[in-house]
Design a protein around this motif. Structure first.
Motif, PDB file in Angstrom:
ATOM      1  N   GLU A 138       0.685  -1.281   0.018  1.00  0.00           N
ATOM      2  CA  GLU A 138      -0.002  -0.099   0.050  1.00  0.00           C
ATOM      3  C   GLU A 138       0.720   1.222  -0.079  1.00  0.00           C
ATOM      4  O   GLU A 138       2.024   1.128   0.609  1.00  0.00           O
ATOM      5  N   ILE A 139       0.295   2.417  -0.791  1.00  0.00           N
ATOM      6  CA  ILE A 139       1.052   3.608  -0.855  1.00  0.00           C
ATOM      7  C   ILE A 139      -0.109   4.428  -0.403  1.00  0.00           C
ATOM      8  O   ILE A 139      -1.223   4.665  -0.797  1.00  0.00           O
ATOM      9  N   MET A 140       0.590   5.491   0.690  1.00  0.00           N
ATOM     10  CA  MET A 140      -0.246   6.465   1.149  1.00  0.00           C
ATOM     11  C   MET A 140       0.310   7.932   0.958  1.00  0.00           C
ATOM     12  O   MET A 140       1.160   8.200   0.850  1.00  0.00           O
ATOM     13  N   ILE A 141      -0.563   8.688   0.363  1.00  0.00           N
ATOM     14  CA  ILE A 141      -0.129  10.154  -0.407  1.00  0.00           C
ATOM     15  C   ILE A 141      -1.099  11.121   0.492  1.00  0.00           C
ATOM     16  O   ILE A 141      -2.304  11.100   0.417  1.00  0.00           O
ATOM     17  N   ASP A 142      -0.223  11.920   1.357  1.00  0.00           N
ATOM     18  CA  ASP A 142      -1.181  13.317   1.664  1.00  0.00           C
ATOM     19  C   ASP A 142      -1.618  14.265   0.650  1.00  0.00           C
ATOM     20  O   ASP A 142      -0.874  14.721   0.108  1.00  0.00           O
ATOM     21  N   VAL A 143      -2.865  14.443   0.274  1.00  0.00           N
ATOM     22  CA  VAL A 143      -3.360  15.632  -0.672  1.00  0.00           C
ATOM     23  C   VAL A 143      -3.930  16.557  -0.164  1.00  0.00           C
ATOM     24  O   VAL A 143      -4.658  17.267  -0.647  1.00  0.00           O
ATOM     25  N   SER A 144      -3.923  16.524   1.520  1.00  0.00           N
ATOM     26  CA  SER A 144      -4.767  17.546   2.071  1.00  0.00           C
ATOM     27  C   SER A 144      -4.245  19.213   1.615  1.00  0.00           C
ATOM     28  O   SER A 144      -5.077  19.854   1.741  1.00  0.00           O
ATOM     29  N   GLY A 145      -3.103  19.308   1.145  1.00  0.00           N
ATOM     30  CA  GLY A 145      -2.672  20.423   0.692  1.00  0.00           C
ATOM     31  C   GLY A 145      -3.199  20.884  -0.529  1.00  0.00           C
ATOM     32  O   GLY A 145      -2.594  22.201  -1.045  1.00  0.00           O
ATOM     33  N   PHE A 146      -3.754  19.982  -1.478  1.00  0.00           N
ATOM     34  CA  PHE A 146      -4.107  20.260  -2.777  1.00  0.00           C
ATOM     35  C   PHE A 146      -5.306  21.111  -2.524  1.00  0.00           C
ATOM     36  O   PHE A 146      -6.288  20.795  -1.813  1.00  0.00           O
ATOM     37  N   LYS A 147      -5.776  21.930  -3.736  1.00  0.00           N
ATOM     38  CA  LYS A 147      -6.937  22.674  -3.818  1.00  0.00           C
ATOM     39  C   LYS A 147      -8.125  21.650  -4.137  1.00  0.00           C
ATOM     40  O   LYS A 147      -7.732  20.863  -4.772  1.00  0.00           O
ATOM     41  N   ALA A 148      -9.548  21.994  -3.739  1.00  0.00           N
ATOM     42  CA  ALA A 148     -10.517  21.184  -3.962  1.00  0.00           C
ATOM     43  C   ALA A 148     -10.466  21.110  -5.778  1.00  0.00           C
ATOM     44  O   ALA A 148     -10.308  22.296  -6.329  1.00  0.00           O
ATOM     45  N   GLY A 149     -10.901  19.934  -6.243  1.00  0.00           N
ATOM     46  CA  GLY A 149     -11.040  19.961  -7.659  1.00  0.00           C
ATOM     47  C   GLY A 149     -10.696  18.657  -8.251  1.00  0.00           C
ATOM     48  O   GLY A 149     -10.494  17.505  -7.596  1.00  0.00           O
ATOM     49  N   ALA A 150     -10.754  18.579  -9.657  1.00  0.00           N
ATOM     50  CA  ALA A 150     -10.485  17.149 -10.291  1.00  0.00           C
ATOM     51  C   ALA A 150      -8.972  17.185 -10.743  1.00  0.00           C
ATOM     52  O   ALA A 150      -8.393  18.300 -11.325  1.00  0.00           O
ATOM     53  N   TYR A 151      -8.193  16.064 -10.448  1.00  0.00           N
ATOM     54  CA  TYR A 151      -6.764  15.553 -10.945  1.00  0.00           C
ATOM     55  C   TYR A 151      -6.743  14.501 -11.568  1.00  0.00           C
ATOM     56  O   TYR A 151      -7.620  13.495 -11.101  1.00  0.00           O
ATOM     57  N   VAL A 152      -5.635  14.268 -12.267  1.00  0.00           N
ATOM     58  CA  VAL A 152      -5.160  12.874 -12.834  1.00  0.00           C
ATOM     59  C   VAL A 152      -4.068  12.368 -12.027  1.00  0.00           C
ATOM     60  O   VAL A 152      -3.242  13.078 -11.953  1.00  0.00           O
ATOM     61  N   LEU A 153      -4.365  11.208 -11.260  1.00  0.00           N
ATOM     62  CA  LEU A 153      -3.314  10.469 -10.860  1.00  0.00           C
ATOM     63  C   LEU A 153      -2.827   9.523 -11.868  1.00  0.00           C
ATOM     64  O   LEU A 153      -3.504   8.691 -12.379  1.00  0.00           O
ATOM     65  N   GLN A 154      -1.407   9.285 -11.917  1.00  0.00           N
ATOM     66  CA  GLN A 154      -0.779   8.488 -12.782  1.00  0.00           C
ATOM     67  C   GLN A 154       0.420   7.844 -12.166  1.00  0.00           C
ATOM     68  O   GLN A 154       1.042   8.317 -11.324  1.00  0.00           O
ATOM     69  N   ILE A 155       0.333   6.136 -12.522  1.00  0.00           N
ATOM     70  CA  ILE A 155       1.149   5.509 -11.706  1.00  0.00           C
ATOM     71  C   ILE A 155       1.790   4.790 -12.791  1.00  0.00           C
ATOM     72  O   ILE A 155       1.258   4.026 -13.334  1.00  0.00           O
ATOM     73  N   GLN A 156       3.107   4.814 -12.892  1.00  0.00           N
ATOM     74  CA  GLN A 156       3.837   4.131 -14.026  1.00  0.00           C
ATOM     75  C   GLN A 156       4.941   3.345 -13.495  1.00  0.00           C
ATOM     76  O   GLN A 156       5.808   3.774 -12.901  1.00  0.00           O
ATOM     77  N   GLY A 157       4.735   1.958 -13.682  1.00  0.00           N
ATOM     78  CA  GLY A 157       5.579   0.988 -13.372  1.00  0.00           C
ATOM     79  C   GLY A 157       6.540   0.608 -14.579  1.00  0.00           C
ATOM     80  O   GLY A 157       6.712   1.139 -15.730  1.00  0.00           O
ATOM     81  N   LYS A 158       7.424  -0.521 -14.413  1.00  0.00           N
ATOM     82  CA  LYS A 158       8.243  -1.034 -15.403  1.00  0.00           C
ATOM     83  C   LYS A 158       7.388  -1.627 -16.675  1.00  0.00           C
ATOM     84  O   LYS A 158       7.693  -1.581 -17.748  1.00  0.00           O
ATOM     85  N   SER A 159       6.222  -2.221 -16.312  1.00  0.00           N
ATOM     86  CA  SER A 159       5.534  -2.609 -17.743  1.00  0.00           C
ATOM     87  C   SER A 159       3.948  -2.498 -17.464  1.00  0.00           C
ATOM     88  O   SER A 159       3.089  -2.940 -18.093  1.00  0.00           O
ATOM     89  N   TYR A 160       3.387  -1.143 -17.004  1.00  0.00           N
ATOM     90  CA  TYR A 160       2.220  -0.877 -16.922  1.00  0.00           C
ATOM     91  C   TYR A 160       2.214   0.670 -16.393  1.00  0.00           C
ATOM     92  O   TYR A 160       3.200   1.440 -16.134  1.00  0.00           O
ATOM     93  N   THR A 161       1.104   1.283 -16.927  1.00  0.00           N
ATOM     94  CA  THR A 161       0.842   2.628 -16.710  1.00  0.00           C
ATOM     95  C   THR A 161      -0.537   2.938 -16.172  1.00  0.00           C
ATOM     96  O   THR A 161      -1.596   2.195 -17.077  1.00  0.00           O
ATOM     97  N   HIS A 162      -1.183   3.289 -15.059  1.00  0.00           N
ATOM     98  CA  HIS A 162      -2.461   3.370 -14.552  1.00  0.00           C
ATOM     99  C   HIS A 162      -2.666   4.967 -14.462  1.00  0.00           C
ATOM    100  O   HIS A 162      -2.095   5.688 -13.828  1.00  0.00           O
ATOM    101  N   ASN A 163      -3.921   5.285 -15.146  1.00  0.00           N
ATOM    102  CA  ASN A 163      -4.309   6.787 -14.946  1.00  0.00           C
ATOM    103  C   ASN A 163      -5.584   6.664 -14.576  1.00  0.00           C
ATOM    104  O   ASN A 163      -6.491   5.829 -14.713  1.00  0.00           O
ATOM    105  N   GLU A 164      -6.093   7.655 -13.606  1.00  0.00           N
ATOM    106  CA  GLU A 164      -7.360   7.529 -12.834  1.00  0.00           C
ATOM    107  C   GLU A 164      -7.472   9.065 -12.295  1.00  0.00           C
ATOM    108  O   GLU A 164      -6.487   9.726 -11.925  1.00  0.00           O
ATOM    109  N   THR A 165      -8.774   9.399 -12.855  1.00  0.00           N
ATOM    110  CA  THR A 165      -9.101  10.776 -12.309  1.00  0.00           C
ATOM    111  C   THR A 165      -9.582  10.628 -10.869  1.00  0.00           C
ATOM    112  O   THR A 165     -10.201   9.998 -10.351  1.00  0.00           O
ATOM    113  N   ILE A 166      -9.095  11.615 -10.059  1.00  0.00           N
ATOM    114  CA  ILE A 166      -9.619  11.639  -8.559  1.00  0.00           C
ATOM    115  C   ILE A 166     -10.018  13.059  -8.407  1.00  0.00           C
ATOM    116  O   ILE A 166      -9.844  13.981  -8.967  1.00  0.00           O
ATOM    117  N   ILE A 167     -10.846  13.071  -7.246  1.00  0.00           N
ATOM    118  CA  ILE A 167     -11.601  14.111  -6.646  1.00  0.00           C
ATOM    119  C   ILE A 167     -11.142  14.685  -5.379  1.00  0.00           C
ATOM    120  O   ILE A 167     -11.224  13.896  -4.487  1.00  0.00           O
TER     121      ILE A 167
END
Length: 969
Positions: free
Chosen positions: A937-966
């Protein structure tokens, strides 16, 4: 209620057992001005990292500008020794940091990088042997915290037996070096004999490297502190079964050859001393044979030694087996090295029972050395550590070089401070009039000199013909001199600095006045007679028999050889001797005929005085030239006429003054042999020399320039500047690589030369004047060399990448010499990497979306550079989102307010992916490599970001995962 309390205690125990860190240490591995290694014991937890910044943000990790994950982990001595190497730091700057894992944040600590300016003074602590007296060791550690030095240079023998428990206790004690406000003093670690294999079984002799992340894993290395201020060598003296230090000494000598000339101070630290000051300790023969000559050759300021568990400091000494030496050393206050130390950080103390004649002081006590280093001076103080509790710590606002209240310094009879000065020899040169100046008539002139020394100049002494003329004590350095007669005058100067050191005489400046001819005369006060029958020499005779001497009571006459020495013969080496003779004066009139005499000159540059040793005259070598003399009878006592005048001996004088080592005011000895008798007054002969001076021409090569490089086999112009103030230039010869290669007989004395090959060349010119006197110029070195070739061939031209991946740039480079490095650049000539070895590659992470120009620049060993063609690379946003279920990645909660959780499957969890957060305009807001916890598990503190929509991208050796987060608050 009891069950709840028990559960809480169990949770607390698990948390404290499997999370957190301790046993912090800061070490040096690379440039101490721009890097530091932070080390700690990993007690558990996951995703260990350091947050650091030039501002103190407390435990608010989100506020820190930089994050660094570990570079190295070593399971050693019961600890999981974890090291994060911080690079790219700013010199002479405070950095604050916390050590974290997913469940733990340490207290704030801070450190200062070392200044890289040699004008900035340094405070350093040298010591060693902390071993087994834990209370004494703790006292020394506490003292470190109070003195706020730039660094500790530790000389080995950290613990006694090398057990896990001892090392864990050592690092627990090392935490006492951290000041109350969290300041950590970095450590430069050296190996001792207690770090050898028998105290580290079965791990080998690498315990120091594994616990302190030393440079390159070696037990010896060098590091610059204060830029060029001081280079510190950490040497490994612990080779108990080897006859020599082998590769280590070879490395040491090569490093000194490459680096010592550009460093102001040099010092070395090693464990076992060269000459211990405890009689039970063996002598350091290998150190003496292999390292001491290098300390002497390269003028080491001081050497710090350990192992004997006492306190010592010597006078400056150098290697010697001559008179006045002891145990291979002799005191030399100007050229010697000071030896200090011998340990005392907590090891059991030993007696200081083996002092030498060159020992300054020694004692039996717990201590370390506190050393201040500046460009001109090194100050060494010995700090007594037992009374540390009485010492008031220096605060961050205090001058780090001030003595804290309550500190006890060792105060032997010759004072508490050993001062090592940078002894310098002044430089001095006459600047006016220029060499070769000619004045048509006698007149008043001003002689001006330049003098320089870092310590300042007290006076400049001006010399005429080698004799002190006048001294000037105020700048500008000059004197007035009245030329009263025609002739040649030889001026030189010496400068005296504030340390009392007198410079060598400057180069002689020769000036002429009127006709450059003169007649000089010298009356001897040194003559001698040698009995050819037995070789005895008489220095006290009141007359000189040429060459038949009467025996006792007028009986048993014998032949002798006569020597007459004339001192201070003020002739330039290039003088043309027109005529020379010796004028004798009659002492007695008892002539023996026939009188056939042979006159020769001693074949030396500067004839020594006659001695009353047997054969002192006949053993002297004479030249090839000789003059025969058959003097007429001497009939009147005291007569001084042509009868007592020798024939012309100009050939003898010429033979001496044409020797390469002849200098004005040297001495000439005349040797007379033969038959017959003429009696002359002793100490009365006078040498007359009439001479003319032909001053050789001046010549200097002006083209090619020294170290010039030609990139083709072209025809070059050889050019000189020449001058001959008493005549004209006849011709100039050019010698290339030792062979006559070109000549010029017309002004401006230039010639052409076609370079035959790509190679190095040496050229010098020889100018001849109208009397064929010649002067050789200084040699100029140049080279014909082709620039290197370079091609950037990866990535391919017009490459398109999605996301912000790491790519590898590859270049091919070749040269007729050696490729020194290939540098890789992106748009705007921004350097992104350098490679010094084939194949030339650079790993680069695309920093943002857009277009990039990539190129490579190859540089060869002559400094010639070639730039490759440009390759374009375009990075586009990866809009190819993957279903989180299919990719094995789950992101929750979404929407999120504070902590965003990212759950990975087992396979992906072993990866170390690149995590990035973008706003909807594709601007990168967060980007870092992350490591999952043991629960994937990875934990990221995003409390410092302004409210709104963002794109989370996780890129490994053999994969890329994009997901919209609110993000909502």
């Amino acid at each position: 209620m009891k069950k709840l309390l028990l559960s809480l205690l169990t949770i607390a125990f698990v948390y404290n057992t499997f999370a957190g860190s301790d046993k912090y240490r800061l070490c040096f591995r690379d440039n101490p001005s721009t890097s530091i290694v932070v080390g700690w014991d990993n007690l558990g937890g996951s995703n260990h990292r350091i947050y650091f910044d030039t501002e103190n943000h407390g435990q608010d990790t989100a506020a820190y500008t930089h994050v660094k994950y570990p570079d190295r982990t070593e399971d050693e001595k019961g600890m999981e020794n974890t090291f994060a190497r911080l690079n790219g730091l700013t010199p002479n700057t405070a950095y604050y940091f916390v050590v974290c894992d997913d469940n733990f944040i340490s207290d704030v600590m801070w450190f200062e990088t070392i200044p890289d300016d040699p004008n900035v003074r340094l405070s350093l602590i040298f010591g060693g042997d902390s071993r087994s007296n834990q209370d004494k060791r703790q006292n020394a550690n506490k003292m470190v915290a109070k003195l706020r030095a730039h660094a500790v240079i530790f000389g080995g023998d950290y613990v006694d037996d090398g057990t896990d428990e001892e090392w864990e206790a050592w690092f627990d004690d090392w935490q006492l070096t951290i000041s109350e406000d969290g300041r950590c003093t970095p450590l430069l670690a050296t190996q001792g004999n207690h770090e050898l294999i028998w105290t580290n079984f079965p791990h080998g002799n690498d315990v120091v490297d594994k616990l302190f992340d030393t440079p390159g894993g070696e037990h010896y290395f060098a590091m610059d502190f204060g830029g060029s201020l001081i280079r510190i060598y950490s040497l490994d003296a612990e080779y108990p079964t080897s006859l020599s230090y082998g590769d280590q000494t070879d490395w040491f000598e090569e490093d000194l050859s490459n680096n010592a000339p550009s460093r102001i101070w040099l010092t070395a630290q090693f464990h076992s001393p060269v000459r211990p000051h405890n009689e039970d300790k063996g002598e350091g023969s290998k150190q003496y044979d292999e390292w001491v000559p290098l300390f002497d050759e390269y003028n080491f300021a001081f050497v710090h030694e350990n192992d004997a568990h006492l306190c010592k400091q010597t006078w400056p000494v150098r290697k010697s087996s001559g008179s006045g030496s002891e145990e291979g050393f002799i005191r030399d206050d100007y050229n010697g090295t000071v030896y200090i130390g011998e340990g005392g950080w907590g090891a059991p103390l030993r007696d200081n029972d083996d002092n030498k004649s060159w020992t300054r002081n020694s004692a039996k006590m717990n201590q370390f050395k506190w050393i201040f280093v500046s460009q001109d001076t090194i100050e060494i103080r010995t700090v007594l550590t037992d009374d540390v509790n009485n010492v008031q710590p220096l605060s961050p606002t205090d001058d780090r070089f001030s003595m804290p209240d309550g500190i006890s310094l060792w105060e032997p009879s010759n004072g508490p401070v050993v001062i090592i000065q940078k002894w310098t020899t002044p430089e001095c040169a006459i600047t006016s009039p220029p060499d070769g100046t000619h004045y048509p008539d006698p007149q008043a002139i001003t002689i001006t000199a330049e003098a320089s020394d870092p310590h300042g100049i007290d006076e400049v002494q001006f010399y005429l013909n080698g004799e002190l003329l006048e001294t000037d004590t105020n700048e500008p350095w000059e004197i007035n001199y009245n030329i009263l007669n025609e002739g040649l005058f030889y001026f030189s100067a010496k400068a005296l600095n504030n340390q009392g050191i007198l410079s060598p005489a400057s180069e002689i400046v020769t000036i002429g006045c009127g006709e450059l001819s003169n007649t000089i005369s010298i009356i001897t006060d040194d003559d001698a007679e040698e009995n050819l029958d037995n070789g005895s020499v008489d220095l006290e005779s009141g007359d000189i028999e040429l060459t038949r001497e009467s025996g006792w009571m007028g009986l048993n006459d014998y032949n002798q050889i006569v020597g007459i020495r004339f001192q201070n013969v003020n002739l330039p080496q290039n003088a043309i001797i027109n005529e020379a003779w010796i004028q004798f004066r009659t002492d007695e009139t008892n002539n023996d005929n026939p009188c056939n005499l042979t006159i020769k000159a001693e074949a030396v540059d500067n004839s020594p005085a006659f001695q009353d040793n047997d054969d002192n005259i006949s053993d002297r070598n004479t030249g090839n030239q000789s003059v025969s003399w058959n003097p007429e009878d001497w009939n009147s006592e005291g007569e001084e006429s042509d009868a007592q005048k020798t024939p012309d001996i100009s050939n003898l004088v010429t033979e001496v003054i044409n020797r390469p080592g002849w200098q004005p005011n040297n001495a000439i000895a005349i040797i007379i042999t033969g038959d017959g008798r003429r009696n002359a007054k002793s100490n009365d002969a006078e040498l007359f020399i009439s001479y003319t001076v032909n001053v050789p021409p001046d010549v200097e090569i002006t083209n090619p320039a020294n170290q010039a490089i030609f990139t083709s086999l072209e025809t070059i112009s050889l050019e000189v500047e020449t001058n001959d103030f008493d005549g004209t230039i006849d011709h100039v010869d050019y010698y290339i690589n030792g062979s006559l290669s070109a000549q010029s007989s017309t002004e401006p004395w230039s010639a052409s030369y076609t370079l035959p090959a790509y190679q190095e060349y040496e050229v010098y010119a020889v100018a001849y004047d109208n009397l064929q006197a010649s002067t050789q110029s200084e040699t100029v070195t140049f080279k014909a060399n082709t620039p290197p070739q370079v091609e950037l061939f990866a990535p391919g031209s017009d490459t398109l990448v999605y996301g912000l991946p790491e790519i590898t740039l590859k270049a091919f480079a070749s040269d007729d010499g050696e490729i020194m490095d290939v540098k890789f650049y992106t748009t705007g000539n921004n350097l992104i990497g350098t490679d010094t070895e084939y194949p030339y590659t650079c790993n680069w992470t695309v920093p943002f979306y857009g277009s990039f120009e990539l190129k490579a620049v190859a540089t060869d060993n002559d400094g010639l550079s070639t730039t490759s063609g440009t390759i374009m690379l375009n990075a586009e946003f990866n809009t190819l989102a993957e279903n989180s279920t299919n990719s094995g990645i789950r992101v929750y909660p979404n929407p999120v307010d504070g902590i965003l959780h990212i759950q990975l499957n087992d396979k992906i969890g072993r990866d170390k992916p690149l995590l990035a957060i973008y706003d909807m305009q594709q601007k990168v807001l967060l980007q870092q490599f992350v490591k999952a916890s043991t629960q994937n598990e990875i934990m990221i503190d995003v409390s410092g970001f302004k409210a709104g929509a963002y794109v989370l991208q996780i890129q490994g050796k053999s994969y890329t995962h994009n997901e919209t987060i609110i993000i909502q608050h």
